[in-house]
Design a protein around this motif. Structure first.
Motif, PDB file in Angstrom:
ATOM      1  N   MET A   1       1.207  -1.371   0.425  1.00 59.03           N
ATOM      2  CA  MET A   1      -0.333  -0.089  -0.502  1.00 59.03           C
ATOM      3  C   MET A   1       1.241   1.613   0.289  1.00 59.03           C
ATOM      4  O   MET A   1       2.130   1.289   0.052  1.00 59.03           O
ATOM      5  CB  MET A   1      -0.900   0.182   0.918  1.00 59.03           C
ATOM      6  N   ILE A   2       0.053   2.466  -1.057  1.00 55.71           N
ATOM      7  CA  ILE A   2       0.872   3.561  -0.762  1.00 55.71           C
ATOM      8  C   ILE A   2       0.764   4.366   0.413  1.00 55.71           C
ATOM      9  O   ILE A   2       0.257   4.571   1.224  1.00 55.71           O
ATOM     10  CB  ILE A   2       0.527   4.656  -2.104  1.00 55.71           C
ATOM     11  N   THR A   3       1.975   4.944   1.274  1.00 56.46           N
ATOM     12  CA  THR A   3       0.822   6.176   2.314  1.00 56.46           C
ATOM     13  C   THR A   3       1.302   7.382   1.842  1.00 56.46           C
ATOM     14  O   THR A   3       1.835   7.834   0.318  1.00 56.46           O
ATOM     15  CB  THR A   3       2.947   6.739   2.263  1.00 56.46           C
ATOM     16  N   ILE A   4       0.519   8.101   1.961  1.00 58.39           N
ATOM     17  CA  ILE A   4       0.026   9.490   1.023  1.00 58.39           C
ATOM     18  C   ILE A   4       0.416  10.979   1.894  1.00 58.39           C
ATOM     19  O   ILE A   4       0.004  10.308   3.574  1.00 58.39           O
ATOM     20  CB  ILE A   4      -1.215   9.782   0.839  1.00 58.39           C
ATOM     21  N   ARG A   5       0.887  11.751   2.076  1.00 55.40           N
ATOM     22  CA  ARG A   5       1.560  12.655   2.724  1.00 55.40           C
ATOM     23  C   ARG A   5      -0.310  13.596   2.227  1.00 55.40           C
ATOM     24  O   ARG A   5      -1.070  14.550   4.198  1.00 55.40           O
ATOM     25  CB  ARG A   5       2.204  13.930   1.982  1.00 55.40           C
ATOM     26  N   GLU A   6      -0.652  13.891   2.245  1.00 60.28           N
ATOM     27  CA  GLU A   6      -1.695  15.330   1.561  1.00 60.28           C
ATOM     28  C   GLU A   6      -2.725  14.251   1.075  1.00 60.28           C
ATOM     29  O   GLU A   6      -2.804  13.597  -0.390  1.00 60.28           O
ATOM     30  CB  GLU A   6      -1.334  16.941   1.168  1.00 60.28           C
ATOM     31  N   TYR A   7      -4.023  15.355   1.210  1.00 65.89           N
ATOM     32  CA  TYR A   7      -5.207  14.314   0.544  1.00 65.89           C
ATOM     33  C   TYR A   7      -5.668  15.152  -0.641  1.00 65.89           C
ATOM     34  O   TYR A   7      -5.992  16.816   0.665  1.00 65.89           O
ATOM     35  CB  TYR A   7      -6.615  13.201   0.804  1.00 65.89           C
ATOM     36  N   LYS A   8      -6.345  15.877  -1.424  1.00 66.85           N
ATOM     37  CA  LYS A   8      -6.559  17.051  -1.977  1.00 66.85           C
ATOM     38  C   LYS A   8      -8.290  17.016  -3.184  1.00 66.85           C
ATOM     39  O   LYS A   8      -7.405  16.447  -4.375  1.00 66.85           O
ATOM     40  CB  LYS A   8      -5.379  18.118  -2.883  1.00 66.85           C
ATOM     41  N   LYS A   9      -9.160  17.141  -2.731  1.00 69.68           N
ATOM     42  CA  LYS A   9      -9.960  17.289  -3.167  1.00 69.68           C
ATOM     43  C   LYS A   9     -10.156  18.270  -4.849  1.00 69.68           C
ATOM     44  O   LYS A   9     -10.471  19.084  -4.411  1.00 69.68           O
ATOM     45  CB  LYS A   9     -11.122  17.270  -2.931  1.00 69.68           C
ATOM     46  N   ALA A  10      -9.680  17.747  -6.243  1.00 67.24           N
ATOM     47  CA  ALA A  10      -9.569  19.312  -6.944  1.00 67.24           C
ATOM     48  C   ALA A  10     -10.719  20.049  -6.682  1.00 67.24           C
ATOM     49  O   ALA A  10     -11.840  18.925  -7.510  1.00 67.24           O
ATOM     50  CB  ALA A  10      -8.805  18.506  -7.688  1.00 67.24           C
ATOM     51  N   ALA A  11     -11.000  21.260  -7.098  1.00 69.84           N
ATOM     52  CA  ALA A  11     -12.056  22.007  -6.792  1.00 69.84           C
ATOM     53  C   ALA A  11     -12.246  22.284  -8.741  1.00 69.84           C
ATOM     54  O   ALA A  11     -13.183  22.866  -8.915  1.00 69.84           O
ATOM     55  CB  ALA A  11     -11.596  23.206  -6.924  1.00 69.84           C
ATOM     56  N   THR A  12     -10.940  22.155  -9.226  1.00 74.69           N
ATOM     57  CA  THR A  12     -11.185  22.476 -11.004  1.00 74.69           C
ATOM     58  C   THR A  12     -10.212  21.544 -11.865  1.00 74.69           C
ATOM     59  O   THR A  12      -9.222  21.187 -10.843  1.00 74.69           O
ATOM     60  CB  THR A  12     -10.910  23.760 -11.379  1.00 74.69           C
ATOM     61  N   LEU A  13     -10.575  21.555 -12.936  1.00 74.06           N
ATOM     62  CA  LEU A  13      -9.574  20.494 -13.403  1.00 74.06           C
ATOM     63  C   LEU A  13      -8.014  21.027 -14.044  1.00 74.06           C
ATOM     64  O   LEU A  13      -7.104  20.653 -14.354  1.00 74.06           O
ATOM     65  CB  LEU A  13     -10.012  20.501 -15.148  1.00 74.06           C
ATOM     66  N   GLU A  14      -7.675  22.603 -13.920  1.00 71.16           N
ATOM     67  CA  GLU A  14      -6.618  23.533 -13.936  1.00 71.16           C
ATOM     68  C   GLU A  14      -5.550  22.454 -12.852  1.00 71.16           C
ATOM     69  O   GLU A  14      -5.041  22.258 -12.452  1.00 71.16           O
ATOM     70  CB  GLU A  14      -6.905  24.776 -14.307  1.00 71.16           C
ATOM     71  N   GLU A  15      -6.428  23.124 -11.567  1.00 67.62           N
ATOM     72  CA  GLU A  15      -5.848  22.430 -10.035  1.00 67.62           C
ATOM     73  C   GLU A  15      -5.637  21.536 -10.431  1.00 67.62           C
ATOM     74  O   GLU A  15      -4.216  21.297  -9.937  1.00 67.62           O
ATOM     75  CB  GLU A  15      -7.118  22.863  -9.388  1.00 67.62           C
ATOM     76  N   ALA A  16      -5.630  20.463 -10.780  1.00 70.41           N
ATOM     77  CA  ALA A  16      -5.770  19.290 -10.443  1.00 70.41           C
ATOM     78  C   ALA A  16      -4.595  19.115 -11.749  1.00 70.41           C
ATOM     79  O   ALA A  16      -3.567  18.546 -11.230  1.00 70.41           O
ATOM     80  CB  ALA A  16      -6.769  18.152 -10.887  1.00 70.41           C
ATOM     81  N   TRP A  17      -4.527  19.542 -12.811  1.00 73.70           N
ATOM     82  CA  TRP A  17      -3.681  19.199 -13.699  1.00 73.70           C
ATOM     83  C   TRP A  17      -2.649  19.719 -12.745  1.00 73.70           C
ATOM     84  O   TRP A  17      -1.592  19.240 -12.828  1.00 73.70           O
ATOM     85  CB  TRP A  17      -3.868  19.769 -14.933  1.00 73.70           C
ATOM     86  N   GLU A  18      -2.274  20.954 -12.697  1.00 68.98           N
ATOM     87  CA  GLU A  18      -1.329  22.252 -11.905  1.00 68.98           C
ATOM     88  C   GLU A  18      -0.692  20.766 -10.953  1.00 68.98           C
ATOM     89  O   GLU A  18       0.976  20.822 -10.747  1.00 68.98           O
ATOM     90  CB  GLU A  18      -2.136  23.040 -11.702  1.00 68.98           C
ATOM     91  N   LEU A  19      -1.328  20.346  -9.791  1.00 64.12           N
ATOM     92  CA  LEU A  19      -0.900  19.549  -8.540  1.00 64.12           C
ATOM     93  C   LEU A  19      -0.076  17.962  -9.687  1.00 64.12           C
ATOM     94  O   LEU A  19       0.609  17.507  -9.740  1.00 64.12           O
ATOM     95  CB  LEU A  19      -1.933  18.896  -8.002  1.00 64.12           C
ATOM     96  N   ASN A  20      -0.198  17.845 -10.363  1.00 62.97           N
ATOM     97  CA  ASN A  20      -0.488  16.447 -11.365  1.00 62.97           C
ATOM     98  C   ASN A  20       0.814  17.155 -12.071  1.00 62.97           C
ATOM     99  O   ASN A  20       1.296  15.689 -12.634  1.00 62.97           O
ATOM    100  CB  ASN A  20      -1.391  15.623 -11.793  1.00 62.97           C
ATOM    101  N   GLN A  21       1.271  17.873 -12.101  1.00 66.74           N
ATOM    102  CA  GLN A  21       3.057  18.147 -12.421  1.00 66.74           C
ATOM    103  C   GLN A  21       3.789  17.575 -11.401  1.00 66.74           C
ATOM    104  O   GLN A  21       5.087  17.263 -12.564  1.00 66.74           O
ATOM    105  CB  GLN A  21       3.021  19.299 -13.216  1.00 66.74           C
ATOM    106  N   LYS A  22       3.274  17.764  -9.953  1.00 66.33           N
ATOM    107  CA  LYS A  22       4.755  16.894  -9.581  1.00 66.33           C
ATOM    108  C   LYS A  22       4.423  15.426  -9.335  1.00 66.33           C
ATOM    109  O   LYS A  22       3.402  14.957  -9.586  1.00 66.33           O
ATOM    110  CB  LYS A  22       4.061  17.576  -7.782  1.00 66.33           C
ATOM    111  N   ARG A  23       6.336  14.634  -9.401  1.00 68.85           N
ATOM    112  CA  ARG A  23       6.409  13.748  -9.689  1.00 68.85           C
ATOM    113  C   ARG A  23       5.563  12.615  -8.496  1.00 68.85           C
ATOM    114  O   ARG A  23       5.526  11.772  -8.881  1.00 68.85           O
ATOM    115  CB  ARG A  23       7.595  13.794  -9.655  1.00 68.85           C
TER     116      ARG A  23
END
Ligand code: FAD
Ligand code: FES
Ligand code: FES
Lengths: 265, 158
Positions: A1-23
């Motif tokens: 199982m993975i460990t997760i430092r933070e959980y974020k429910k994206a409010a917009t697709l742009e926010e999701a995309w931006e967060l997803n650019q971090k490896r």
């Protein structure tokens, strides 16, 4: 199982995309596959707040949000009518109802798993993937593209005059498939998609019109034999390459005949 | 992070770790019927209802259940008691380890389809693995339960 430092429910697709650019960050759909992986995730990006969990049907197409579950696809009356039950058949053997209430079409297609029933059945349809930055890409092309950090927004299925069939072989109920085969008979051609080869589903169009239009029993057999010659298979602990090649002959013939029968040709 | 969940009809607010799974959350709240039977999302033992739909609590982040209703067997006592007792009387199971997940998912089936046929039962419960029974006892138990319910509705006493 993975460990997760933070959980974020994206409010917009742009926010999701931006967060997803971090490896270190990771998008989650149903999380069923992600959960099986190991490692430390910085932020999990939850797409469940974006209203992308609906299946919309118009005169010309289906628009399936990435967070629609496999159970929604299985139970959608419009998809059932259009696919002649092929979509339901592709979904209903995947683990169990409780699993399919979580697993998403976005995670299933983005994952591009070789064993995927979901990709196999969509591939014989006129199906497209809408990526947030990458635009609309034919599914057959998307499946062979390298993984990037874009967000899969929805699947689009264009409605054409076509009939479909879907069959698999499994060692036991709810197990991964040993081989999947979907067929479509349109007014222009006959096509099959073979998955769990064990490689990714492969689309084969009957350009030589071996199956015939209308499809004949002898034609379906000839096309199935051709498919078995040209579609590569491999060995896994679920079946040998030789066995899979034999299954292609059987399933391609059956699905093409069934789709041909539904097409009334 | 802070989440609000309606667990078995009761609204609760808790501070949780982002990677806490729903199964561990509900067990911490005393819902011990919910158990872990595998690590691969395959066995169905951890089934709970999320907004009335059966899901695998072992595969869902508790964070994702924020603002939603979660129901475990503890919250379905009345609905489960009749069926559970019937299954026990029928000797449908052996060790009973799979029982909580099996009962939850059978109840989900009856809610969706009150008179399922044999094939529909097998298909709906395919994601509930049992190591002992070979499933025949459970299938017989469910079919007998449904027949008994039907008779009861028609006023036939057994
Ligand atoms: C035990 C088990 C058995 C299975 N058996 C079968 C089977 O028999 N047949 C079959 O077809 N499938 C099977 N699957 C696969 C399953 O059906 C799903 O395809 C899989 O779990 C991924 O869906 P998910 O929603 O859980 O995605 P997740 O696990 O959340 O995500 C999968 C991947 O996609 C990424 N992702 C998710 N959503 C998006 C998005 N919108 N945009 C960009 N990236 C995204 C994630 O970051 C991750 O890399 C099985 C899976 C498991 C765990
Ligand atoms: S514990 Fe096995 S599916 Fe959840
Ligand atoms: S009765 Fe033992 S696991 Fe089902």
């Amino acid at each position: 199982m993975i460990t997760i430092r933070e959980y974020k429910k994206a409010a917009t697709l742009e926010e999701a995309w931006e967060l997803n650019q971090k490896r270190m960050n990771r998008v989650i759909g149903g999380m069923l596959w992600v959960k099986m992986t190991k490692g430390n995730v910085g932020t999990v990006i939850d797409l469940s707040g974006l209203g992308l969990d609906k299946i919309e049907e118009t005169e010309t197409e289906f628009r399936i949000g990435c967070m629609a579950t496999l159970r929604q696809l299985e139970e959608h009356p419009g998809l059932a009518a259009y696919s002649g039950g092929a979509v339901k058949e592709a979904m209903r053997h995947i683990v169990g109802v409780q699993f399919r209430n979580l697993a998403t079409v976005g995670g299933s297609v983005y994952g591009r798993f070789g064993f995927s029933d979901v990709i196999s059945v969509l591939m014989v349809m006129d199906a497209y993937v809408e990526m947030y930055k990458g635009g609309i890409i034919p599914l057959a092309e998307f499946v062979n593209m390298p993984y990037d950090r874009d967000i899969l927004v929805r699947i689009i299925i264009k409605k054409n005059k076509a009939s479909f069939s879907y069959q698999t072989v499994r060692i036991s109920k709810t197990d991964f498939p040993v081989l999947t085969c979907a067929a479509a008979v349109t007014d222009k051609d006959v096509r099959i998609a073979v998955g769990a080869r064990p490689g990714k589903a492969m689309l084969l169009i009957d350009r030589q019109q071996l199956a015939g239009l209308p499809v004949t029993a002898a034609g379906a057999q000839a096309f199935a034999e051709y498919a078995a010659q040209v579609i590569p298979t491999g060995n896994t602990n679920r079946g040998s390459a030789q066995y899979r090649t034999h299954l292609i002959k059987v399933l391609a013939q059956r699905t093409v005949l069934e789709a041909g029968g539904k097409a009334g040709c | 992070m802070l989440i609000n969940i309606v667990l078995n009809g009761k609204k609760i607010t808790r501070e949780i770790e982002p990677d806490l799974l729903l199964i561990d959350f509900v067990r911490k709240e005393g819902c011990f019927s919910v158990k872990r039977g595998c690590e691969t999302s395959n066995c169905g033992l951890c089934t709970v209802f999320l907004n009335d739909k059966p899901v695998l609590s072992c595969s869902l982040l508790a964070a994702r259940a924020d603002g939603q209703q979660v129901t475990t067997l503890e919250g379905l006592q009345e609905e489960a008691a009749e069926f559970g007792a019937f299954i026990a009387d029928q000797g449908a199971e052996q060790c009973g380890f799979c029982n909580p997940g099996f009962i939850m998912n059978a109840l989900a089936l009856f809610r969706e389809n009150p008179e399922p046929g044999e094939e529909e039962i097998k298909e709906y419960l395919a994601g509930n693995l049992c190591r002992c029974s070979g499933y025949e006892g459970q299938l017989r138990g469910i079919l007998n339960f449904l027949a008994w319910k039907k008779d009861k509705k028609r006023g036939v006493s057994l």
